[in-house]
Design an enzyme around this catalytic site. Structure first.
Site, PDB file in Angstrom:
ATOM      1  CG  ASP A  49      -2.130   0.837   1.118  1.00 42.50           C
ATOM      2  OD1 ASP A  49      -2.058   1.868   0.435  1.00 42.50           O
ATOM      3  OD2 ASP A  49      -3.167   0.470   1.710  1.00 42.50           O
TER       4      ASP A  49
ATOM      5  CB  THR B  34      -6.578   1.985  -0.485  1.00 47.45           C
ATOM      6  OG1 THR B  34      -5.426   2.698  -0.016  1.00 47.45           O
ATOM      7  CG2 THR B  34      -6.476   0.529  -0.050  1.00 47.45           C
TER       8      THR B  34
ATOM      9  CG  ASP C 119     -12.495  -2.993   5.675  1.00 46.07           C
ATOM     10  OD1 ASP C 119     -12.385  -2.348   4.615  1.00 46.07           O
ATOM     11  OD2 ASP C 119     -12.951  -2.496   6.722  1.00 46.07           O
TER      12      ASP C 119
ATOM     13  CG  HIS D 173      -1.754   8.713   4.320  1.00 47.17           C
ATOM     14  ND1 HIS D 173      -2.242   9.681   3.471  1.00 47.17           N
ATOM     15  CD2 HIS D 173      -2.198   7.526   3.835  1.00 47.17           C
ATOM     16  CE1 HIS D 173      -2.958   9.110   2.519  1.00 47.17           C
ATOM     17  NE2 HIS D 173      -2.939   7.799   2.708  1.00 47.17           N
TER      18      HIS D 173
ATOM     19  CG  HIS E  21      -2.372   4.594  -3.573  1.00 41.33           C
ATOM     20  ND1 HIS E  21      -1.460   5.066  -2.656  1.00 41.33           N
ATOM     21  CD2 HIS E  21      -3.348   4.003  -2.836  1.00 41.33           C
ATOM     22  CE1 HIS E  21      -1.868   4.799  -1.433  1.00 41.33           C
ATOM     23  NE2 HIS E  21      -3.011   4.130  -1.511  1.00 41.33           N
TER      24      HIS E  21
END
Length: 543
Positions: free
Chosen positions: A37, A78, A161, A307, A351
């Site tokens: 991620d 995401t 999830d 982030h 991404h």
């Protein structure tokens, strides 16, 4: 003659059966889909001087890498990312247009993996209404199961999830981390109870062990030369720390930073995910049957870390150095479990990420933060001035504006003209580069540029009336931390790497897209393409 005939018959049968046995074994025992991620392609090179030889370097040297791999739509989030990799198509087709989006029919925000018809199995009720029902296309994992009457097993796991449910598809099993209970869980979409191996894993309370640890850099701080100073004004500190600096004593910080959920913002979230992956392989006996099984693993922690601290931080660099060492252990485990060449891996990301805007501003690079609340209030004021009093703006989210179609119809206003008018108004604001209308998205076919990326992400039923593109380096956040979602290369350029069974060593700089991953798997496995697939197989792997 009978003896000779019997000899040839025996010989023929033995050869035929041998060929059949060889043919049936000519498929991977296990496919492992790895999504990291928020992983930029550059991370494979930027930190490589301290990567181990058996982790990312092994995948790059012995696998096949598309060095110019990109996302081919906007927005790069995401939920859409995982959906697009596994369906081989874009949000325009599979329908997952964001992590959350405004529903025109429900008049509220909906979550990409939301399903109010199901309930939690394990974990807590709040985290249990999850399934892939909003995904409108089949996945490569669905097609694998359909190809052999569902004899293949598919397991999707992640802290998030959506990082588990989208890759598992409609026919697999998915497990995700519940930040409230500190356990892995699922929903009633997948069954009525947790398998024994999941219950056993949860009983070990592995997350509590990690939360007693301290996150310190693997190497001396002054050797992290690929990162900016640890103490700076651009990163977001944890509650309880005055500055975003090492070390991080999780035993003292976790209570005020999400409890068990704090592990998501540390490299130990990757470790926990690996722990659960090992448990899934053993518990489900993946790769031990007659058919190819599929383990879809998404590492969510790099996104939480990215982030908060940004792509130039020591924390992010340390995360990838640690992830590399975990990857080496995992590859060695797969070697021992299945043998080299008997499993197939692909590695990609959902991404990339932008640099922290305030950091870029400090370096005299054009960047900034757009105040969405201010722009919305100005847009509402302008609409009331031109079209009369009314709630003309229903929602502003994900760089899209949703207009009140019922009111527009009642006032007999031309919708296309109003969209164009408001688009021109929005271009007055600093940081907004382009604005496209829904009418333009539907009436014009774009062949290149950002407009094409928008169109590939535009869903006729779900997307808004106005679609905004910000200037390069501009975000919609605050002064600390960063985000993603654009069509610029820092958000689109991600790894596309295949390794293992029937994959030659090599690389290519040809432009490729993440929607090519699922078709490539389909061709390698000789199974049907996902039913909405628009990508193309990576032909270099087959040459």
């Amino acid at each position: 003659m009978k003896i000779i005939s019997k000899f040839f018959l025996t010989f023929f049968l033995s050869v035929s059966l041998g060929a059949f046995a060889q043919q049936s074994s000519e498929k991977p025992k296990l496919i492992v889909g790895i999504i990291v991620d928020q992983m930029r392609q550059e991370y494979l090179y930027r930190f490589s001087d301290r990567y181990s030889e058996g982790g990312f370097k092994r995948l790059m040297k012995e696998g096949f890498m598309m060095k110019n791999g990109h996302y081919n739509y906007i927005p790069t989030y995401t939920g859409p990312g995982h959906a697009s990799v596994y369906t081989g198509t874009t949000p325009a087709t599979h329908g997952i247009i964001a992590n959350n989006w405004y529903s025109k029919t429900l008049k509220r925000s909906v979550y990409c993996a939301e399903d109010t018809t199901v309930y939690n199995i394990g974990g807590t009720p709040r985290a249990g209404q999850i399934s892939p029902r909003n995904l409108l296309s089949t996945t490569i994992t669905d097609e694998l199961r359909l190809s052999n009457n569902k004899r293949s097993k598919v397991v999707g796991i992640a802290i998030k999830d959506r990082g588990a449910s989208m890759p598992a598809g409609h026919l697999g099993d998915a497990y995700w981390f519940d930040s409230e209970s500190g356990e892995f869980m699922t929903s009633s979409y997948y069954g009525d109870k947790l398998p024994g191996w999941v219950q056993k894993f949860n009983e070990q309370k592995q997350v509590q062990k990690y939360l007693q640890m301290t996150w310190e850099p693997l190497f001396p701080a002054n050797t992290y030369v690929n990162s900016i100073d640890d103490d700076n004004n651009f990163e977001q500190p944890f509650i309880g720390k005055d500055a975003p600096v090492f070390p991080y004593d999780l035993s003292k910080l976790n209570e005020n930073n999400g409890g068990a959920g704090m592990i998501s913002s540390t490299p130990f979230g990757n470790s926990l995910t690996f722990d659960f992956a090992y448990a899934a392989i053993e518990g489900e006996k993946l790769g031990k049957g007659e058919e190819t099984d599929f383990l879809a693993v998404s590492f969510s922690s790099p996104d939480y870390i990215g982030h908060r601290f940004g792509p130039s931080s020591m924390e992010l660099e340390d995360n990838y150095l640690r992830l590399d060492r975990e990857m080496e252990k995992f590859l060695n485990f797969l070697d021992q479990e299945y043998g080299e060449g008997n499993y197939l891996i692909f590695l990609s990301a959902d991404h990339g990420v932008a640099e922290i805007a305030t950091h870029m501003e400090s370096e005299n690079i054009f960047a900034g933060n757009v105040n969405v609340g201010f722009i919305r209030s100005q847009l509402m004021g302008y609409s009331n001035y031109v079209y009369g009093e009314g709630d003309w703006i229903e929602n502003v989210s994900n760089d899209q504006v949703f207009l009140n179609h019922k009111l527009i119809q009642e006032k007999e206003i031309d919708l296309d003209d109003m969209q164009e008018d408001l688009a021109n108004f929005l271009l007055r604001f600093r940081g907004i580069k382009e604005v496209y209308t829904a009418h333009t998205m539907r009436s014009t076919e774009f062949g290149s540029g950002r407009a094409k990326l928008l169109q590939m992400g535009y869903n006729h039923k779900s997307s808004g009336d106005l679609l905004l593109i910000l200037e390069p380096g501009w975000l919609t956040g605050g002064p600390r931390g960063t985000s993603h979602g654009t069509g610029y290369t820092y958000d689109t350029h991600v790894p596309i790497l295949f390794y293992g069974w029937n994959v030659p060593a090599g690389s290519s700089t040809r432009y490729a897209t993440i929607t090519d991953i699922a078709p490539t798997l389909s061709m390698l496995l000789n199974i049907r393409l996902p039913n909405g697939a628009t990508g193309q197989p990576i032909h270099e792997i087959f040459e």
